[in-house]
Motif scaffolding. Sequence first.
Motif, PDB file in Angstrom:
ATOM      1  N   ARG A 293      84.639  52.098 -15.515  1.00 32.75           N
ATOM      2  CA  ARG A 293      84.050  51.344 -14.414  1.00 32.75           C
ATOM      3  C   ARG A 293      83.105  50.220 -14.833  1.00 32.75           C
ATOM      4  N   LYS A 295      81.443  47.039 -15.963  1.00 34.52           N
ATOM      5  CA  LYS A 295      81.938  45.677 -16.156  1.00 34.52           C
ATOM      6  C   LYS A 295      81.192  44.964 -17.274  1.00 34.52           C
ATOM      7  N   ASN A 321      77.430  44.942 -12.079  1.00 33.17           N
ATOM      8  CA  ASN A 321      77.815  46.308 -12.451  1.00 33.17           C
ATOM      9  C   ASN A 321      77.830  47.241 -11.252  1.00 33.17           C
ATOM     10  N   TYR A 324      81.171  47.461  -9.615  1.00 35.08           N
ATOM     11  CA  TYR A 324      82.220  48.192 -10.308  1.00 35.08           C
ATOM     12  C   TYR A 324      81.894  49.687 -10.467  1.00 35.08           C
ATOM     13  N   ASP A 327      81.162  50.922  -6.606  1.00 40.10           N
ATOM     14  CA  ASP A 327      82.179  50.515  -5.640  1.00 40.10           C
ATOM     15  C   ASP A 327      81.540  50.087  -4.327  1.00 40.10           C
TER      16      ASP A 327
END
Length: 377
Positions: A293, A295, A321, A324, A327
């Motif tokens: 996940r 980034k 971040n 990612y 979410d």
Amino acid sequence: MLYRKLGKTGEKVSILGYGSMRLPVIDGAVDNIDEEKAIELLRYAIDHGVNYVDAAYSYHGGKGEVFLGKALADGYREKVHLATKLSCKRVNCKEDMDRFLNEQLEKLQTDCIDFYLLHGVKKSYWDKMKKFGIFEFLERARTAGKIKYTGFSFHDDLDVFKEVLDAYPWDLCQIQFNYLDEDFQAGVEGLKYAGEKGLAVVIMEPLRGGNLASKVPEEAKKIWDRSKIKRSPAEWAFRYLWNYPEISVVLSGMSEIGHLEENLRIADEGLPNSLSPEEKDLIAEVKEIYKARIKVNCTGCKYCIPCPQGVNIPRNLGYLNDVYVLDDVENARFQYGVLLAPEEKAGNCVECGECEEVCPQGIEIREMLKEVRDSFE
């Protein structure tokens, strides 16, 4: 509090060390330390067994060591092993090394620094420091009684780590390490290599700038919940590190009393080789969740600021971040719009590249800031 032998030095140190890079500040200004709150936190930690304090010339805009000189008054200096660092970035001639050391002794209000480290060693800094006679300087400072032990903190590849470690009879090395960074920079192999050489190993970024404790994906929470023994995400991260017998001290930049109290509690149980195979498997599963996940490999160390244009680089990368890892695009966009001042936003980047020259993680910051701008503006 548990204690371990600090490598071949024979010193006994608390397994939890106090890192002074993230002291509480006023109004978000990194160079405006909230001294009353910070002194209370640091002395509380020492009163509860912490005896290793880590500093550096550059922390808090150069004011961190001045603060520690005050905070360690009233007998507290005698209760701790004090570590600070020579700024390789700022050394431009042979004479600078003595000048910086003398300045640091004055700031810290001490006659001798227990552990004196080269700061943030990477290949270019290492070559420069050798050219200026770093070994002779360290021996001279030790003979004069200005420093007791020598070491280096490190941000580069494994081969450079081994080169530096083999070049001088160091007492200590400080590496970035956590369950996500097993193969990053020095990594597990570097940790084991240092241990075999008899060096004390001090760990920085155990929580990846707090991200392993505060930004926990739902999938990771479900994995932790499967454990028979319930632990917080922070406790899992610390227990992972203390499971290694080669690690002497794990540094934590504790800026809130709640974090400090939790870490002190965890440090009562951080024995080496204490995790079960099942617990290790859970940590490995969570590691893969994060790795899939994340980034941007940013730890929030803030070496990249101040930016000449005023861009708050760590905050920008942190919001990216969040998208990612958590979410959550809408919340990240909202915080970016509301919590950053206009001059702090990614759109102000002029791509000068100064930030990338000093980033310990080697992040392509300019490209990431473009993505922040495109995502949030």
